[in-house]
Design an enzyme around this catalytic site. Structure first.
Site, short mmCIF file in Angstrom:
data_model
loop_
_atom_site.label_atom_id
_atom_site.label_comp_id
_atom_site.label_asym_id
_atom_site.label_seq_id
_atom_site.Cartn_x
_atom_site.Cartn_y
_atom_site.Cartn_z
CG ASP A 89 -1.81 -0.97 1.06
OD1 ASP A 89 -2.01 -1.79 0.24
OD2 ASP A 89 -3.00 -0.89 2.02
CE LYS A 153 -5.21 1.94 2.81
NZ LYS A 153 -4.12 1.34 3.56
CE LYS A 182 -6.48 -1.67 2.72
NZ LYS A 182 -5.27 -2.05 2.92
#
Length: 222
Positions: A89, A153, A182
Protein backbone atom coordinates in the site's frame (compact mmCIF):
# COMPACT_ATOMS: atom_id res chain seq x y z
CA UNK A 1 -17.40 -13.30 -1.06
CA UNK A 2 -17.67 -13.00 2.71
CA UNK A 3 -16.92 -9.72 4.45
CA UNK A 4 -13.95 -11.32 6.22
CA UNK A 5 -12.38 -12.24 2.89
CA UNK A 6 -12.47 -8.57 1.89
CA UNK A 7 -10.67 -7.28 4.98
CA UNK A 8 -7.05 -6.22 5.43
CA UNK A 9 -6.65 -6.76 9.17
CA UNK A 10 -4.56 -3.74 10.06
CA UNK A 11 -2.19 -2.64 12.80
CA UNK A 12 -0.08 0.38 11.90
CA UNK A 13 0.10 2.28 15.18
CA UNK A 14 3.63 3.59 15.83
CA UNK A 15 3.54 2.06 19.32
CA UNK A 16 2.41 -1.42 18.29
CA UNK A 17 4.37 -4.31 19.76
CA UNK A 18 5.64 -7.60 18.39
CA UNK A 19 3.15 -9.44 20.59
CA UNK A 20 0.30 -7.45 19.06
CA UNK A 21 1.50 -8.28 15.54
CA UNK A 22 1.56 -11.99 16.43
CA UNK A 23 -1.98 -11.69 17.79
CA UNK A 24 -3.03 -9.89 14.60
CA UNK A 25 -1.69 -12.80 12.55
CA UNK A 26 -3.45 -15.36 14.70
CA UNK A 27 -6.75 -13.49 14.34
CA UNK A 28 -6.33 -13.19 10.57
CA UNK A 29 -5.72 -16.93 10.22
CA UNK A 30 -8.65 -17.79 12.49
CA UNK A 31 -11.15 -15.55 10.69
CA UNK A 32 -9.94 -15.88 7.11
CA UNK A 33 -9.08 -12.24 6.48
CA UNK A 34 -7.61 -11.30 3.11
CA UNK A 35 -4.37 -9.99 4.57
CA UNK A 36 -2.70 -8.56 7.61
CA UNK A 37 -1.42 -5.03 7.05
CA UNK A 38 1.63 -4.46 9.24
CA UNK A 39 4.52 -2.00 9.54
CA UNK A 40 7.47 -2.80 7.24
CA UNK A 41 9.64 -3.89 10.18
CA UNK A 42 7.19 -6.74 10.90
CA UNK A 43 6.73 -8.12 7.38
CA UNK A 44 9.15 -11.02 7.88
CA UNK A 45 7.53 -11.95 11.19
CA UNK A 46 4.04 -11.87 9.70
CA UNK A 47 5.17 -13.92 6.71
CA UNK A 48 6.61 -16.54 9.04
CA UNK A 49 3.51 -16.69 11.23
CA UNK A 50 1.12 -16.90 8.29
CA UNK A 51 3.05 -19.26 6.03
CA UNK A 52 0.61 -21.56 4.18
CA UNK A 53 -2.37 -19.96 5.93
CA UNK A 54 -3.78 -18.37 2.80
CA UNK A 55 -3.63 -14.92 4.44
CA UNK A 56 -1.67 -12.35 2.46
CA UNK A 57 1.02 -10.06 3.87
CA UNK A 58 0.43 -6.36 3.26
CA UNK A 59 2.66 -3.46 4.28
CA UNK A 60 2.94 0.26 3.63
CA UNK A 61 5.37 2.24 1.47
CA UNK A 62 6.07 5.97 1.79
CA UNK A 63 3.71 5.95 4.74
CA UNK A 64 1.88 8.05 5.85
CA UNK A 65 2.87 11.28 4.05
CA UNK A 66 3.81 10.01 0.59
CA UNK A 67 6.49 12.51 -0.33
CA UNK A 68 9.56 10.31 0.07
CA UNK A 69 11.85 10.26 -2.95
CA UNK A 70 10.75 7.70 -5.53
CA UNK A 71 14.06 5.87 -5.16
CA UNK A 72 13.42 5.51 -1.43
CA UNK A 73 9.92 4.14 -2.02
CA UNK A 74 11.34 1.68 -4.55
CA UNK A 75 13.94 0.45 -2.06
CA UNK A 76 11.28 0.13 0.66
CA UNK A 77 9.24 -1.94 -1.75
CA UNK A 78 12.18 -4.18 -2.67
CA UNK A 79 12.92 -4.91 0.98
CA UNK A 80 9.25 -5.57 1.79
CA UNK A 81 8.87 -7.98 -1.11
CA UNK A 82 12.10 -9.76 -0.20
CA UNK A 83 10.80 -10.18 3.36
CA UNK A 84 7.56 -11.78 2.17
CA UNK A 85 5.06 -9.02 1.42
CA UNK A 86 2.40 -9.98 -1.11
CA UNK A 87 0.64 -6.60 -1.25
CA UNK A 88 2.05 -3.07 -0.95
CA UNK A 89 0.00 0.00 0.00
CA UNK A 90 1.97 2.98 -1.34
CA UNK A 91 1.07 6.58 -0.53
CA UNK A 92 0.94 8.81 -3.59
CA UNK A 93 3.04 12.00 -3.60
CA UNK A 94 0.17 14.37 -2.82
CA UNK A 95 2.43 17.41 -2.98
CA UNK A 96 3.48 16.44 -6.50
CA UNK A 97 -0.13 15.89 -7.51
CA UNK A 98 -1.15 19.33 -6.32
CA UNK A 99 1.89 20.80 -8.08
CA UNK A 100 0.86 19.32 -11.41
CA UNK A 101 3.72 16.83 -11.65
CA UNK A 102 1.54 14.12 -13.15
CA UNK A 103 4.23 12.48 -15.28
CA UNK A 104 6.44 11.92 -12.23
CA UNK A 105 3.54 10.42 -10.27
CA UNK A 106 2.58 8.09 -13.10
CA UNK A 107 6.20 6.97 -13.51
CA UNK A 108 6.51 6.27 -9.78
CA UNK A 109 3.36 4.17 -9.76
CA UNK A 110 4.39 2.27 -12.89
CA UNK A 111 7.86 1.50 -11.52
CA UNK A 112 6.40 0.12 -8.30
CA UNK A 113 3.66 -1.78 -10.13
CA UNK A 114 6.26 -3.41 -12.38
CA UNK A 115 8.32 -4.40 -9.34
CA UNK A 116 5.29 -5.84 -7.56
CA UNK A 117 4.11 -7.78 -10.58
CA UNK A 118 7.53 -9.37 -11.10
CA UNK A 119 7.12 -10.73 -7.57
CA UNK A 120 3.46 -11.75 -8.14
CA UNK A 121 2.45 -9.08 -5.62
CA UNK A 122 -0.27 -6.42 -5.76
CA UNK A 123 0.16 -2.64 -5.64
CA UNK A 124 -2.42 -0.49 -3.91
CA UNK A 125 -1.98 3.27 -4.29
CA UNK A 126 -3.23 5.42 -1.41
CA UNK A 127 -4.48 8.77 -2.73
CA UNK A 128 -5.62 10.29 0.63
CA UNK A 129 -9.02 11.53 -0.51
CA UNK A 130 -9.43 13.80 2.53
CA UNK A 131 -6.76 16.10 1.08
CA UNK A 132 -8.06 16.15 -2.51
CA UNK A 133 -10.82 17.87 -4.43
CA UNK A 134 -13.15 15.76 -6.53
CA UNK A 135 -11.19 16.72 -9.64
CA UNK A 136 -7.94 15.71 -7.95
CA UNK A 137 -9.43 12.39 -6.84
CA UNK A 138 -10.45 11.69 -10.44
CA UNK A 139 -7.00 12.67 -11.71
CA UNK A 140 -5.24 10.52 -9.11
CA UNK A 141 -7.39 7.55 -10.14
CA UNK A 142 -6.53 8.12 -13.80
CA UNK A 143 -2.82 8.18 -12.95
CA UNK A 144 -3.21 4.92 -11.05
CA UNK A 145 -4.84 3.32 -14.08
CA UNK A 146 -2.06 4.57 -16.36
CA UNK A 147 0.50 3.34 -13.84
CA UNK A 148 -1.03 -0.16 -13.81
CA UNK A 149 -1.89 -0.19 -10.11
CA UNK A 150 -4.05 -3.08 -8.93
CA UNK A 151 -6.02 -1.07 -6.37
CA UNK A 152 -6.66 2.56 -5.50
CA UNK A 153 -6.98 3.07 -1.76
CA UNK A 154 -8.77 5.99 -0.17
CA UNK A 155 -6.83 6.81 2.96
CA UNK A 156 -3.93 6.24 5.32
CA UNK A 157 -6.08 6.61 8.44
CA UNK A 158 -3.83 9.49 9.51
CA UNK A 159 -5.69 12.33 7.77
CA UNK A 160 -8.74 14.26 8.96
CA UNK A 161 -11.12 11.58 7.71
CA UNK A 162 -11.15 8.21 6.06
CA UNK A 163 -13.27 6.67 3.33
CA UNK A 164 -16.70 8.00 2.47
CA UNK A 165 -19.53 6.74 0.29
CA UNK A 166 -19.03 9.80 -1.93
CA UNK A 167 -15.38 8.81 -2.43
CA UNK A 168 -16.45 5.30 -3.40
CA UNK A 169 -19.02 6.50 -5.89
CA UNK A 170 -16.59 8.92 -7.56
CA UNK A 171 -13.72 6.45 -7.69
CA UNK A 172 -15.89 3.66 -9.05
CA UNK A 173 -17.14 5.96 -11.83
CA UNK A 174 -13.61 6.90 -12.86
CA UNK A 175 -11.87 3.55 -12.48
CA UNK A 176 -12.30 0.62 -14.87
CA UNK A 177 -13.57 -2.63 -13.39
CA UNK A 178 -10.08 -4.09 -13.63
CA UNK A 179 -8.80 -1.65 -10.97
CA UNK A 180 -10.15 -2.41 -7.54
CA UNK A 181 -10.82 -0.06 -4.62
CA UNK A 182 -9.73 -0.32 -1.01
CA UNK A 183 -11.62 1.74 1.55
CA UNK A 184 -9.80 2.57 4.77
CA UNK A 185 -9.84 5.00 7.66
CA UNK A 186 -12.43 5.10 10.43
CA UNK A 187 -14.25 1.90 9.42
CA UNK A 188 -15.22 0.36 12.74
CA UNK A 189 -18.47 -1.56 12.24
CA UNK A 190 -19.98 -4.19 9.98
CA UNK A 191 -22.66 -1.73 8.90
CA UNK A 192 -20.11 0.89 7.84
CA UNK A 193 -18.08 -1.71 5.93
CA UNK A 194 -21.13 -3.11 4.15
CA UNK A 195 -22.23 0.37 3.06
CA UNK A 196 -18.79 0.99 1.53
CA UNK A 197 -18.76 -2.40 -0.18
CA UNK A 198 -22.18 -1.66 -1.65
CA UNK A 199 -20.83 1.67 -2.90
CA UNK A 200 -17.92 0.02 -4.70
CA UNK A 201 -15.21 -1.03 -2.25
CA UNK A 202 -13.55 -4.36 -3.03
CA UNK A 203 -11.34 -4.38 0.05
CA UNK A 204 -11.73 -2.89 3.54
CA UNK A 205 -8.81 -1.82 5.72
CA UNK A 206 -9.59 -1.79 9.42
CA UNK A 207 -8.13 -2.27 12.88
CA UNK A 208 -11.59 -3.30 14.12
CA UNK A 209 -11.89 -6.35 11.90
CA UNK A 210 -12.69 -8.96 14.53
CA UNK A 211 -15.44 -6.86 16.09
CA UNK A 212 -16.73 -6.05 12.62
CA UNK A 213 -17.33 -9.66 11.61
CA UNK A 214 -18.52 -10.93 15.00
CA UNK A 215 -21.23 -8.35 15.64
CA UNK A 216 -24.47 -7.27 14.06
CA UNK A 217 -24.04 -3.74 15.40
CA UNK A 218 -25.76 -1.35 13.00
CA UNK A 219 -24.10 1.85 14.20
CA UNK A 220 -22.02 3.80 11.73
CA UNK A 221 -18.29 4.34 11.83
CA UNK A 222 -16.89 7.26 13.77
Amino acid sequence: MTLAARIDHTLLRPDCTEAEIIQLCEEAAAHGFATVCVPPCYVALAAEKLAESGVGICTVIGFPLGYSASSVKFKEAEVALYNGATELDMVINISALKSGKTEAIQAEILNLADLCHVHQALLKVIIETALLTEAEIALACQLCVAGEADFVKTSTGFASRGASVADMALMRRVLPETVRIKAAGGIRTRAAAEVLVAAGADRIGSSYSVTMITTTDETTAA
